[in-house]
Design an enzyme around this catalytic site. Sequence first.
Site, PDB file in Angstrom:
ATOM      1  N   ASN A  99       0.854  -1.191   0.000  1.00  0.00           N
ATOM      2  CA  ASN A  99       0.000   0.000   0.000  1.00  0.00           C
ATOM      3  C   ASN A  99       0.888   1.239   0.000  1.00  0.00           C
ATOM      4  OD1 ASN A  99      -1.511   2.285   0.986  1.00  0.00           O
ATOM      5  ND2 ASN A  99      -3.149   0.868   1.546  1.00  0.00           N
ATOM      6  N   ASP A 133      -0.142   4.488  -0.038  1.00  0.00           N
ATOM      7  CA  ASP A 133      -0.826   5.714   0.415  1.00  0.00           C
ATOM      8  C   ASP A 133       0.144   6.706   1.057  1.00  0.00           C
ATOM      9  OD1 ASP A 133      -3.861   4.152   1.783  1.00  0.00           O
ATOM     10  OD2 ASP A 133      -3.173   4.478  -0.274  1.00  0.00           O
ATOM     11  N   HIS A 134       1.057   6.182   1.869  1.00  0.00           N
ATOM     12  CA  HIS A 134       1.842   7.100   2.699  1.00  0.00           C
ATOM     13  C   HIS A 134       3.019   7.714   1.969  1.00  0.00           C
ATOM     14  CE1 HIS A 134      -0.839   6.361   5.952  1.00  0.00           C
ATOM     15  NE2 HIS A 134      -0.767   5.086   5.666  1.00  0.00           N
ATOM     16  N   ARG A 167       3.062  19.033   1.298  1.00  0.00           N
ATOM     17  CA  ARG A 167       3.391  20.317   0.678  1.00  0.00           C
ATOM     18  C   ARG A 167       2.497  20.589  -0.526  1.00  0.00           C
ATOM     19  NH1 ARG A 167       8.693  22.385   1.417  1.00  0.00           N
ATOM     20  NH2 ARG A 167       9.049  22.465   3.670  1.00  0.00           N
ATOM     21  N   HIS A 213      -5.550   3.595  -1.551  1.00  0.00           N
ATOM     22  CA  HIS A 213      -6.861   3.937  -0.990  1.00  0.00           C
ATOM     23  C   HIS A 213      -7.225   5.334  -1.484  1.00  0.00           C
ATOM     24  CE1 HIS A 213      -9.442   4.389   2.929  1.00  0.00           C
ATOM     25  NE2 HIS A 213     -10.152   4.546   1.831  1.00  0.00           N
ATOM     26  N   ARG A 260      -9.345   8.047  -1.065  1.00  0.00           N
ATOM     27  CA  ARG A 260     -10.322   8.479  -0.073  1.00  0.00           C
ATOM     28  C   ARG A 260     -11.200   9.596  -0.611  1.00  0.00           C
ATOM     29  NH1 ARG A 260     -10.070   7.765   5.434  1.00  0.00           N
ATOM     30  NH2 ARG A 260      -8.616   6.148   6.171  1.00  0.00           N
ATOM     31  N   ARG A 267      -7.008  12.918   0.882  1.00  0.00           N
ATOM     32  CA  ARG A 267      -5.935  13.386   1.760  1.00  0.00           C
ATOM     33  C   ARG A 267      -4.559  12.895   1.299  1.00  0.00           C
ATOM     34  NH1 ARG A 267      -7.325  10.174   7.284  1.00  0.00           N
ATOM     35  NH2 ARG A 267      -9.379  11.006   6.793  1.00  0.00           N
ATOM     36  N   HIS A 268      -4.507  11.776   0.558  1.00  0.00           N
ATOM     37  CA  HIS A 268      -3.187  11.340   0.078  1.00  0.00           C
ATOM     38  C   HIS A 268      -3.245  10.938  -1.392  1.00  0.00           C
ATOM     39  CE1 HIS A 268      -4.997   7.577   1.312  1.00  0.00           C
ATOM     40  NE2 HIS A 268      -4.651   7.678   2.572  1.00  0.00           N
ATOM     41  N   GLU A 272      -8.613   0.452  -2.957  1.00  0.00           N
ATOM     42  CA  GLU A 272      -9.471   0.523  -1.777  1.00  0.00           C
ATOM     43  C   GLU A 272     -10.362   1.753  -1.906  1.00  0.00           C
ATOM     44  OE1 GLU A 272      -6.719   0.672   1.477  1.00  0.00           O
ATOM     45  OE2 GLU A 272      -6.683  -1.489   1.654  1.00  0.00           O
ATOM     46  N   THR A 297      -6.966   6.980  10.437  1.00  0.00           N
ATOM     47  CA  THR A 297      -6.812   5.867   9.502  1.00  0.00           C
ATOM     48  C   THR A 297      -8.051   4.994   9.657  1.00  0.00           C
ATOM     49  OG1 THR A 297      -5.387   4.054   8.767  1.00  0.00           O
ATOM     50  CG2 THR A 297      -5.560   4.395  11.149  1.00  0.00           C
ATOM     51  N   THR A 298      -8.133   3.959   8.856  1.00  0.00           N
ATOM     52  CA  THR A 298      -9.315   3.100   8.922  1.00  0.00           C
ATOM     53  C   THR A 298      -9.481   2.551  10.332  1.00  0.00           C
ATOM     54  OG1 THR A 298      -9.016   2.521   6.622  1.00  0.00           O
ATOM     55  CG2 THR A 298     -10.358   1.030   7.931  1.00  0.00           C
ATOM     56  N   GLU A 358     -10.988  -9.277   3.136  1.00  0.00           N
ATOM     57  CA  GLU A 358      -9.714  -8.886   3.740  1.00  0.00           C
ATOM     58  C   GLU A 358      -9.971  -8.711   5.217  1.00  0.00           C
ATOM     59  OE1 GLU A 358      -7.289  -5.862   1.905  1.00  0.00           O
ATOM     60  OE2 GLU A 358      -6.314  -5.384   3.819  1.00  0.00           O
ATOM     61  N   HIS A 411      -3.781  -4.221   7.740  1.00  0.00           N
ATOM     62  CA  HIS A 411      -3.915  -3.038   8.612  1.00  0.00           C
ATOM     63  C   HIS A 411      -3.069  -3.180   9.871  1.00  0.00           C
ATOM     64  CE1 HIS A 411      -5.616   0.894   9.563  1.00  0.00           C
ATOM     65  NE2 HIS A 411      -5.338   0.529  10.786  1.00  0.00           N
ATOM     66  N   GLY A 412      -2.075  -2.316   9.944  1.00  0.00           N
ATOM     67  CA  GLY A 412      -1.233  -2.254  11.134  1.00  0.00           C
ATOM     68  C   GLY A 412      -0.177  -3.335  11.234  1.00  0.00           C
ATOM     69  N   GLY A 422       1.330  -1.361   4.286  1.00  0.00           N
ATOM     70  CA  GLY A 422       1.771  -0.082   3.740  1.00  0.00           C
ATOM     71  C   GLY A 422       2.615   0.741   4.685  1.00  0.00           C
ATOM     72  N   HIS A 423       1.991   1.163   5.785  1.00  0.00           N
ATOM     73  CA  HIS A 423       2.647   2.168   6.627  1.00  0.00           C
ATOM     74  C   HIS A 423       4.042   1.724   7.069  1.00  0.00           C
ATOM     75  CE1 HIS A 423       3.489   4.635  10.195  1.00  0.00           C
ATOM     76  NE2 HIS A 423       2.852   5.571   9.527  1.00  0.00           N
TER      77      HIS A 423
HETATM   78  C1  DXP Z   1      -8.189  -0.329   4.817  1.00  0.00           C
HETATM   79  C2  DXP Z   1      -6.890  -0.153   5.505  1.00  0.00           C
HETATM   80  O1  DXP Z   1      -6.658  -0.657   6.573  1.00  0.00           O
HETATM   81  C3  DXP Z   1      -5.827   0.630   4.860  1.00  0.00           C
HETATM   82  O2  DXP Z   1      -5.468   0.037   3.689  1.00  0.00           O
HETATM   83  C4  DXP Z   1      -6.287   2.022   4.557  1.00  0.00           C
HETATM   84  O3  DXP Z   1      -5.631   2.478   3.416  1.00  0.00           O
HETATM   85  C5  DXP Z   1      -5.955   2.888   5.734  1.00  0.00           C
HETATM   86  O4  DXP Z   1      -6.180   4.218   5.365  1.00  0.00           O
HETATM   87  P1  DXP Z   1      -4.914   5.199   5.297  1.00  0.00           P
HETATM   88  O5  DXP Z   1      -3.977   4.621   4.261  1.00  0.00           O
HETATM   89  O6  DXP Z   1      -5.523   6.505   4.920  1.00  0.00           O
HETATM   90  O7  DXP Z   1      -4.297   5.151   6.675  1.00  0.00           O
HETATM   91  N1  LIG Z   2      -5.714  -2.845   3.880  1.00  0.00           N
HETATM   92  C1  LIG Z   2      -4.500  -2.651   4.635  1.00  0.00           C
HETATM   93  C2  LIG Z   2      -3.499  -1.861   3.831  1.00  0.00           C
HETATM   94  O1  LIG Z   2      -3.639  -1.716   2.624  1.00  0.00           O
HETATM   95  C3  LIG Z   2      -2.330  -1.274   4.498  1.00  0.00           C
HETATM   96  O2  LIG Z   2      -2.609  -0.934   5.830  1.00  0.00           O
HETATM   97  P1  LIG Z   2      -1.335  -0.384   6.683  1.00  0.00           P
HETATM   98  O3  LIG Z   2      -0.242  -1.427   6.570  1.00  0.00           O
HETATM   99  O4  LIG Z   2      -0.918   0.915   6.053  1.00  0.00           O
HETATM  100  O5  LIG Z   2      -1.867  -0.244   8.091  1.00  0.00           O
END
Ligand code: DXP
Ligand SMILES: NCC(=O)COP(=O)(O)O
Length: 249
Positions: free
Chosen positions: A7, A9-10, A18, A43, A45, A49-50, A70, A100-101, A151, A190-191, A212-213
């Site tokens: 993922n 997103d970040h 910026r 994702h 949204r 936001r990202h 997503e 976050t979710t 998921e 997630h997490g 992702g994160h």
């Molecule tokens: C659904 C999920 O758990 C994540 O994939 C989602 O993308 C979290 O949202 P953010 O990436 O905005 O934190």
């Molecule tokens: N659906 C979970 C995802 O795509 C990534 O979640 P995270 O690892 O950023 O918490």
Amino acid sequence: MASLGVNIDHIANVRQARRTVEPDPVRFALLAELGGADGITVHLREDRRHIQDRDVELLRATVRTRLNLEMAATTEMEAIALRLRPDMVTLVPERREEVTTEGGLDVAGQVESLAPLVGRLMGAGIGVSLFVDPDDAQLEACRSCGARWVELHTGAYAEAAWEQQPFQLARITEATAIARGLGLRVNAGHGLTYHNVEPIAAIEAMEELNIGHTIVARALAVGLQEAVRQMRALVQNPRRDPLFGDRQP
Ligand SMILES: CC(=O)[C@@H](O)[C@H](O)COP(=O)(O)O
Ligand SMILES: NCC(=O)COP(=O)(O)O
């Protein structure tokens, strides 16, 4: 053996800090794939936001593995998905004020509205996954909606106190078996981090982990390609109980 959806997103979060053009998540998706990602997850949204619409359009044209979009179950997002045709759509809950979710999608409470949406997306050749808590009623409802994938939300496991983790792992393991019994294919996310991912990856029928994160965080030190390579190595060859030793749920 589970595969890895990365993922990004970040990456987009850093750019949006910026409101500028770098880092470009589209370019970083290539690095994630070079690092061994089996898919790219973003994702889009409602509040943008990202990840931006332009990111999803370019990723559709450039991702060579699989693109997982997503999105919330809204008319706006459905139109975008039908236009861009990602390989998979994962329906997730969304609240503008959330960091976050926060939980899984309440599928059981909205089968009547979700089932037609699932049918339209699948009719367009898009795989559909529902992001749900590891809960029997939610899994039953996912089958009622006609989705082929779920998921499992691993947030409670990831955030659990040390002595609670075996219990939360057992919940996910059990939910995986129940989902398979319902004919559903199972992903999770997630997490998840480099420290807690292996017991989830070791679950027999687990097909893909979306992470992702933690990967983006590690990429700040070692680069995204290497961060993905390190995570994929854990996901593909997990030690069974690196966290728990002889602790039982
Ligand atoms: C659904 C999920 O758990 C994540 O994939 C989602 O993308 C979290 O949202 P953010 O990436 O905005 O934190
Ligand atoms: N659906 C979970 C995802 O795509 C990534 O979640 P995270 O690892 O950023 O918490």
